[in-house]
Design an enzyme around this catalytic site. Structure first.
Site, PDB file in Angstrom:
ATOM      1  CE  LYS A 200      -1.577   2.901   2.599  1.00  0.00           C
ATOM      2  NZ  LYS A 200      -1.403   4.146   1.821  1.00  0.00           N
ATOM      3  CD  GLU A 276      14.230   1.374   8.122  1.00  0.00           C
ATOM      4  OE1 GLU A 276      14.933   0.369   8.107  1.00  0.00           O
ATOM      5  OE2 GLU A 276      14.669   2.518   8.324  1.00  0.00           O
ATOM      6  CB  CYS A 310      13.678   9.161   7.173  1.00  0.00           C
ATOM      7  SG  CYS A 310      14.630   8.296   5.933  1.00  0.00           S
ATOM      8  CD  GLU A 407      10.569  13.015  10.748  1.00  0.00           C
ATOM      9  OE1 GLU A 407       9.462  12.487  10.924  1.00  0.00           O
ATOM     10  OE2 GLU A 407      11.512  12.440  10.181  1.00  0.00           O
TER      11      GLU A 407
HETATM   12  P1  NAD Z   1       2.858   8.539   7.423  1.00  0.00           P
HETATM   13  O1  NAD Z   1       3.220   7.801   8.645  1.00  0.00           O
HETATM   14  O2  NAD Z   1       1.841   9.600   7.502  1.00  0.00           O
HETATM   15  O3  NAD Z   1       2.354   7.548   6.292  1.00  0.00           O
HETATM   16  C1  NAD Z   1       3.130   6.436   5.884  1.00  0.00           C
HETATM   17  C2  NAD Z   1       2.207   5.392   5.296  1.00  0.00           C
HETATM   18  O4  NAD Z   1       1.346   4.900   6.312  1.00  0.00           O
HETATM   19  C3  NAD Z   1       1.293   5.917   4.183  1.00  0.00           C
HETATM   20  O5  NAD Z   1       1.213   4.949   3.167  1.00  0.00           O
HETATM   21  C4  NAD Z   1      -0.031   6.073   4.903  1.00  0.00           C
HETATM   22  O6  NAD Z   1      -1.139   5.982   4.055  1.00  0.00           O
HETATM   23  C5  NAD Z   1       0.008   4.908   5.861  1.00  0.00           C
HETATM   24  N1  NAD Z   1      -0.900   5.018   7.007  1.00  0.00           N
HETATM   25  C6  NAD Z   1      -1.370   6.142   7.600  1.00  0.00           C
HETATM   26  N2  NAD Z   1      -2.185   5.825   8.621  1.00  0.00           N
HETATM   27  C7  NAD Z   1      -2.235   4.479   8.696  1.00  0.00           C
HETATM   28  C8  NAD Z   1      -2.910   3.553   9.542  1.00  0.00           C
HETATM   29  N3  NAD Z   1      -3.685   3.950  10.539  1.00  0.00           N
HETATM   30  N4  NAD Z   1      -2.725   2.236   9.333  1.00  0.00           N
HETATM   31  C9  NAD Z   1      -1.912   1.812   8.352  1.00  0.00           C
HETATM   32  N5  NAD Z   1      -1.261   2.637   7.501  1.00  0.00           N
HETATM   33  C10 NAD Z   1      -1.409   3.960   7.673  1.00  0.00           C
HETATM   34  O7  NAD Z   1       4.239   9.124   6.863  1.00  0.00           O
HETATM   35  P2  NAD Z   1       4.442  10.039   5.582  1.00  0.00           P
HETATM   36  O8  NAD Z   1       3.936  11.413   5.928  1.00  0.00           O
HETATM   37  O9  NAD Z   1       3.967   9.374   4.363  1.00  0.00           O
HETATM   38  O10 NAD Z   1       6.035  10.046   5.500  1.00  0.00           O
HETATM   39  C11 NAD Z   1       6.826  10.879   6.280  1.00  0.00           C
HETATM   40  C12 NAD Z   1       7.355  10.145   7.501  1.00  0.00           C
HETATM   41  O11 NAD Z   1       8.017   8.968   7.124  1.00  0.00           O
HETATM   42  C13 NAD Z   1       8.371  10.927   8.268  1.00  0.00           C
HETATM   43  O12 NAD Z   1       8.136  10.800   9.643  1.00  0.00           O
HETATM   44  C14 NAD Z   1       9.685  10.278   7.926  1.00  0.00           C
HETATM   45  O13 NAD Z   1      10.683  10.416   8.869  1.00  0.00           O
HETATM   46  C15 NAD Z   1       9.273   8.876   7.752  1.00  0.00           C
HETATM   47  N6  NAD Z   1      10.222   8.182   6.911  1.00  0.00           N
HETATM   48  C16 NAD Z   1      11.096   7.295   7.486  1.00  0.00           C
HETATM   49  C17 NAD Z   1      12.029   6.643   6.716  1.00  0.00           C
HETATM   50  C18 NAD Z   1      13.000   5.680   7.328  1.00  0.00           C
HETATM   51  O14 NAD Z   1      13.604   4.914   6.603  1.00  0.00           O
HETATM   52  N7  NAD Z   1      13.184   5.676   8.627  1.00  0.00           N
HETATM   53  C19 NAD Z   1      12.072   6.871   5.353  1.00  0.00           C
HETATM   54  C20 NAD Z   1      11.177   7.768   4.803  1.00  0.00           C
HETATM   55  C21 NAD Z   1      10.249   8.403   5.592  1.00  0.00           C
END
Ligand code: NAD
Ligand code: MN
Length: 514
Positions: A200, A276, A310, A407
């Site tokens: 997803k 992650e 990230c 963050e």
């Molecule tokens: P997010 O957590 O809002 O969303 C990530 C994914 O989770 C999306 O596909 C979203 O639709 C899904 N999601 C949201 N709510 C959910 C739920 N209740 N159940 C299941 N899935 C759900 O993050 P984002 O805004 O897309 O990305 C930014 C964040 O990601 C930042 O915090 C960043 O640090 C982190 N990030 C981490 C890494 C890493 O490798 N550590 C890499 C890239 C991004």
């Protein structure tokens, strides 16, 4: 902002891809959502619609999990010879490179990043992950283990381990590197180990990964092995993480969402999980650093990908003697960054990914001002179309401030001073995160002392944001569980089975229990 379109041979094929509504990839076919619903994805530089996307929901996730289960149990993937599986994954890497211009263009349109950056970073790194993980396919081997007779005195055993795929893996991924994280960091390792996948992707950036889905079929990935179901977190994402027939979740995203997914995993079938998550990474400039390298290096450490990394080096610690020079140097660097559409050849920094993200970043900037920090450059939204925010540098911050603790995931840097190593390590580690870190120094001993003292999964010395397929990546503390990329990622998508064979044939009652 200028408007020179990049010369792009593949622009035509990207336009063709966008000319039709996009569907879900389930069991080797592109299909509509069961509900018939769609959603829109937009170009964050213009706020214009790019195309409609089928909106996957609970029923679609269920269909995809069934397809992945069938492909795993009866399909040709896990039973395919390692040689065949390796060649298909390698071929998929090649196909990504052959279509690199188009993929980079789609990434730029959907996410906002410069197409020129996606072309040299996101896309070739994704291809490299497939080439790299293809190599691991042939190493899925166990070992023969010498065992003793304590459990059964006098008995003789032949004992060995088997390494097996885990089964059906659900992947949930973010929008900052839509193709690289979903396909490269997550899927390549999963597939190399013989698992099948339901992905997803982020609802904000579904395009490049759907084009990747077409390439996967072209490469010969059998039906049901890769399923891609764009949709929202609250329904599609939530269903995938709580699904009783999913064996593992690989999640990349925010710490907050990760915590929720962990609860869903605990309350359903205790599937395995890799997380992650977010970061608030310290970057450090010691007074012996080569500032001609360190200043642009630290500036790129935060401003690359518009701060939407990230492991972005978002807290800069500078030793007292050089503090003023570094603040001036980084602020000047930030002023020269050219903002514009990612499809413009002159652009160095594109828009943020969405209105939401713009609001979040502007909110953090305001909170910094409210708490008494000062801006040396930036701080504002730019233009009235598109989600452009200036590269922003704060001074007079401290570790109590919201913008230093949390963050931001935008082009916002805080710069603080430190006196000596002890002071530095205390400040750098004063965070609930532990993803990345950097140190700029010409002193070998300081470099290694800091590398050892920082509680984070990655340390960059005299560089920043270097990523290699073979190096593990992941977080200490609340930045995550487990590692992506490298041998660690491959192993994390396998189970180990222990097999005991009794050789001597004597009957007895064993007292051993588990
Ligand atoms: P997010 O957590 O809002 O969303 C990530 C994914 O989770 C999306 O596909 C979203 O639709 C899904 N999601 C949201 N709510 C959910 C739920 N209740 N159940 C299941 N899935 C759900 O993050 P984002 O805004 O897309 O990305 C930014 C964040 O990601 C930042 O915090 C960043 O640090 C982190 N990030 C981490 C890494 C890493 O490798 N550590 C890499 C890239 C991004
Ligand atoms: Mn978009």
């Amino acid at each position: 902002m200028t408007n020179t379109l990049l010369p792009n041979a593949q622009y035509g094929s990207a336009a063709q891809f966008l000319s039709t509504p996009k569907k879900l990839l389930i069991n080797g076919e592109f299909v509509d959502a069961a509900s018939g619903q769609t959603f829109v994805t937009i170009n964050p530089a213009t706020e214009e619609k790019l195309t409609d996307i089928a909106r996957g929901g609970v029923e679609d996730i269920d269909r995809a999990v069934t397809a992945a289960r069938q492909a795993f149990e009866h399909g040709s993937w896990s039973s395919m010879t390692p040689s065949q599986r390796q060649r298909i994954l390698y071929r998929l890497g090649d196909l990504i490179l052959e279509n690199a211009d188009e993929l980079a263009w789609l990434e730029s349109l959907d996410n906002g990043k410069p197409a020129s950056v996606a072309r040299v970073a996101d896309v070739p790194l994704t291809a490299d992950l497939f080439h790299y993980m293809a190599g691991w396919v042939r190493t899925l081997e166990g070992s023969v283990v010498p065992v003793s007779d304590l459990a059964v005195p006098g008995a003789e055993f032949h004992a060995y381990t088997l390494r097996e795929p885990i089964g059906v893996v659900g992947l949930i991924t973010p929008w900052n590197y839509p193709l690289l994280i979903a396909a490269g960091w997550q899927m390549a390792a999963c597939l190399a180990a013989g698992n099948t996948v339901v992905l997803k992707p982020s609802e904000v950036t579904p395009l490049s990964i759907l084009r990747f889905g077409e390439l996967a079929l072209e490469a010969g990935i059998p039906e049901g092995v890769i399923n891609i179901v764009p949709g929202f977190g609250t329904d599609a994402g939530a269903r995938l993480s709580s699904h009783p027939d999913v064996d593992k979740i690989g999640f990349t995203g925010s710490t907050r969402t990760g915590r929720g997914i962990l609860k869903a995993v605990a309350d359903s079938n205790l599937k395995k999980i890799t997380l992650e998550l977010g970061g608030k990474s310290p970057d450090i400039i010691m007074d012996d650093a080569d500032l001609d390298v360190a200043i642009p290096g630290a500036a790129e450490g935060i401003f690359f990908n518009h701060g939407q990394c990230c492991c972005a080096g978002s807290r800069l610690y500078v030793q007292e003697k050089i503090y003023d020079r570094v603040v001036a140097g980084i602020s000047d660097y930030a002023k020269t960054i050219r903002l514009g559409s990612g499809q413009d050849a002159n652009t160095q920094m594109g828009p943020l990914v969405s209105k939401n993200q713009e609001n979040t970043v502007l909110g953090y900037i305001q909170s910094g001002l409210d708490e008494g920090a000062e801006i040396t450059t930036g701080g504002h939204k730019v233009g009235d179309k598109g989600f452009f925010v200036e590269p922003t540098v704060f001074v007079n911050t401290n570790s109590q401030m919201k913008m230093v603790r949390e963050e931001i995931f935008g082009p916002v840097l805080s710069i603080e001073r430190f006196s000596d190593l002890e002071d530095l390590v205390q400040k750098a580690n004063n965070t609930e995160f532990g993803l990345g870190s950097g140190v700029w120094t010409t002193d070998l001993s300081n470099a290694h002392k800091v590398a050892k003292a920082i509680r984070a999964g990655t340390v960059f010395i005299n560089c920043y944001n270097v990523f290699d397929a073979a190096m593990p990546f992941g977080g200490y503390k609340q930045s995550g569980w487990g590692r992506n990329r490298g041998k660690e990622a491959f192993e994390a998508y396998t189970e180990t089975k222990a097999v005991y064979v009794r050789l001597d044939g004597i009957h007895h009652t064993s007292f051993a229990c588990g």
